[in-house]
Enzyme design. Structure first.
Site, PDB file in Angstrom:
ATOM      1  N   SER A  66       0.791  -1.235   0.000  1.00  0.00           N
ATOM      2  CA  SER A  66       0.000   0.000   0.000  1.00  0.00           C
ATOM      3  C   SER A  66       0.823   1.284   0.000  1.00  0.00           C
ATOM      4  O   SER A  66       0.258   2.365  -0.153  1.00  0.00           O
ATOM      5  CB  SER A  66      -0.935   0.018   1.207  1.00  0.00           C
ATOM      6  OG  SER A  66      -1.972  -0.903   1.012  1.00  0.00           O
ATOM      7  N   LYS A  69       0.410   3.532  -2.901  1.00  0.00           N
ATOM      8  CA  LYS A  69      -0.773   4.405  -2.995  1.00  0.00           C
ATOM      9  C   LYS A  69      -0.409   5.886  -2.855  1.00  0.00           C
ATOM     10  O   LYS A  69      -1.133   6.749  -3.358  1.00  0.00           O
ATOM     11  CB  LYS A  69      -1.802   3.998  -1.940  1.00  0.00           C
ATOM     12  CG  LYS A  69      -2.344   2.585  -2.148  1.00  0.00           C
ATOM     13  CD  LYS A  69      -3.186   2.114  -0.968  1.00  0.00           C
ATOM     14  CE  LYS A  69      -3.632   0.668  -1.162  1.00  0.00           C
ATOM     15  NZ  LYS A  69      -4.385   0.150  -0.012  1.00  0.00           N
ATOM     16  N   TYR A 193      -3.955  -2.274 -10.282  1.00  0.00           N
ATOM     17  CA  TYR A 193      -3.858  -2.096  -8.825  1.00  0.00           C
ATOM     18  C   TYR A 193      -2.995  -3.187  -8.186  1.00  0.00           C
ATOM     19  O   TYR A 193      -2.072  -2.895  -7.423  1.00  0.00           O
ATOM     20  CB  TYR A 193      -5.273  -2.101  -8.225  1.00  0.00           C
ATOM     21  CG  TYR A 193      -5.295  -2.111  -6.718  1.00  0.00           C
ATOM     22  CD1 TYR A 193      -5.006  -0.959  -5.991  1.00  0.00           C
ATOM     23  CD2 TYR A 193      -5.603  -3.271  -6.008  1.00  0.00           C
ATOM     24  CE1 TYR A 193      -5.016  -0.967  -4.602  1.00  0.00           C
ATOM     25  CE2 TYR A 193      -5.619  -3.291  -4.627  1.00  0.00           C
ATOM     26  CZ  TYR A 193      -5.325  -2.134  -3.920  1.00  0.00           C
ATOM     27  OH  TYR A 193      -5.332  -2.150  -2.551  1.00  0.00           O
ATOM     28  N   TYR A 245      -4.392   3.296   8.109  1.00  0.00           N
ATOM     29  CA  TYR A 245      -5.727   2.722   8.269  1.00  0.00           C
ATOM     30  C   TYR A 245      -6.316   3.113   9.625  1.00  0.00           C
ATOM     31  O   TYR A 245      -6.190   4.256  10.035  1.00  0.00           O
ATOM     32  CB  TYR A 245      -5.687   1.196   8.067  1.00  0.00           C
ATOM     33  CG  TYR A 245      -4.927   0.786   6.842  1.00  0.00           C
ATOM     34  CD1 TYR A 245      -5.324   1.252   5.584  1.00  0.00           C
ATOM     35  CD2 TYR A 245      -3.792  -0.019   6.907  1.00  0.00           C
ATOM     36  CE1 TYR A 245      -4.621   0.895   4.442  1.00  0.00           C
ATOM     37  CE2 TYR A 245      -3.092  -0.376   5.762  1.00  0.00           C
ATOM     38  CZ  TYR A 245      -3.510   0.096   4.541  1.00  0.00           C
ATOM     39  OH  TYR A 245      -2.823  -0.254   3.427  1.00  0.00           O
ATOM     40  N   VAL A 263       1.294  -3.745   3.895  1.00  0.00           N
ATOM     41  CA  VAL A 263       1.268  -5.036   4.592  1.00  0.00           C
ATOM     42  C   VAL A 263       2.504  -5.891   4.308  1.00  0.00           C
ATOM     43  O   VAL A 263       2.663  -6.957   4.882  1.00  0.00           O
ATOM     44  CB  VAL A 263      -0.026  -5.837   4.323  1.00  0.00           C
ATOM     45  CG1 VAL A 263      -1.233  -5.116   4.878  1.00  0.00           C
ATOM     46  CG2 VAL A 263      -0.186  -6.153   2.850  1.00  0.00           C
TER      47      VAL A 263
END
Length: 311
Positions: A66, A69, A193, A245, A263
């Protein structure tokens, strides 16, 4: 900042982390990540003068997941500017990164660009007008350009592993598609993605790629403006509030820097005006963030007085 002091602080923290037995749990739901050695630890800090303080497994590539992103958000803002915010919110989620409940309540508009649904919507914007291979090439070249390293590549085994097991992400994408949030075929958007999340980088490469966020949108090594100072500030703000998160508040409380986790166990953190920081420790906490990564960054900001909230 005295370079030798920075070197010794980084070396001390790496030694302390190596001695710890509480290492969290590696991400087992992506089969290719389940086999990563939880004893790995890398830390790199690059200061404003370009001095690199590195310790541990600083040059071992890992799956950034992530953290990509941050860079897809930067690219999408460059393409469509503030029109992006019609499709993606800017608020912390308070829910797991792959929650579908929130998406249903908010009629297909993801809460922010860093949860999975938000990042899929951002990926869809980058894909518009391109073939998936072209869009993916653009993302990868952007990462290589920022890091000044053309060897950065996608780990195809990880990408394939995610594609085989990414049913929850497919559900999120299809749900958004039903509300008209995605423009492109779901399988194309998901393919891009999964592949950008499977980019592999070392702490050194990641810290290099993040330097523009620490220096008002400009890469200090080249003087090249990547984004405007305002946009760099806004990306940092989103990293601060949403980058971990539903562990984002805890990270802000303990570390006090904008940061984005993945992760794969990596964290990219930004000390504005001071340094770009990357840490890697594969074991995760309950929120899916690097357990020792957060502890190491907390030690770093405490010893150097780098929290944006003051020493």
């Amino acid at each position: 900042m005295n370079p030798s002091h920075l070197d010794s602080v980084v070396a001390e923290i790496a030694a302390e982390m190596a001695a710890r037995t509480d290492r969290g749990e590696v991400a087992s739901y992506i089969p290719e990540l389940a086999g990563v050695d939880p004893r790995r630890f890398g830390l790199v800090v690059i200061d404003a003068d370009g001095h690199v303080a590195a310790a541990g497994d600083a040059d071992m590539p890992f799956s950034i997941q992530s953290i990509s992103k941050v860079f897809t958000l930067t690219l999408a803002l460059g393409k469509v500017g503030d029109r992006l915010w019609r499709r993606v919110g800017r608020e912390p989620s308070g829910s797991p990164f792959n929650s579908i409940v929130q998406l249903e309540r908010e009629r297909g508009i993801p809460r922010n660009p860093f949860i999975n649904a938000g990042a899929i919507a951002v990926t869809d914007l980058i894909l518009s007008g391109h073939q998936p291979r072209e869009a993916l090439g653009e993302i990868l070249r952007f990462m290589q350009f920022l890091a000044g390293d053309e060897t950065i590549a996608i780990d195809e085994a990880v990408a394939a592993s995610e594609q085989r097991t990414g049913f929850r992400n497919a559900a999120l994408a299809n749900y958004m598609k039903s509300f008209g949030v995605l423009d492109n075929p779901v399988e194309y958007t998901l393919g891009v993605y999964f592949h950008h999340c499977a980019i592999a980088m070392s702490c050194r490469q990641l810290a290099m790629a993040g330097r523009f966020l620490a220096h008002n949108g400009t890469n200090p090594a080249t003087g090249h403006s990547v984004v405007s100072p305002t946009r760099a500030r806004r990306i940092n703000a989103l990293m601060m509030t949403c980058g971990h998160y539903d562990g984002s508040g805890e990270f802000a409380f303990r570390v006090g820097l904008p940061g984005k986790s993945g992760v794969g166990g990596g964290v990219l953190a930004v000390a504005p005006g001071k340094a770009s920081i990357a840490v890697w420790a594969p074991g995760l906490d309950a929120s899916g963030n690097s357990h020792l990564g957060r502890i190491a960054l907390e030690a770093l900001t405490k010893r150097l007085g780098w929290s944006i909230f003051g020493g």
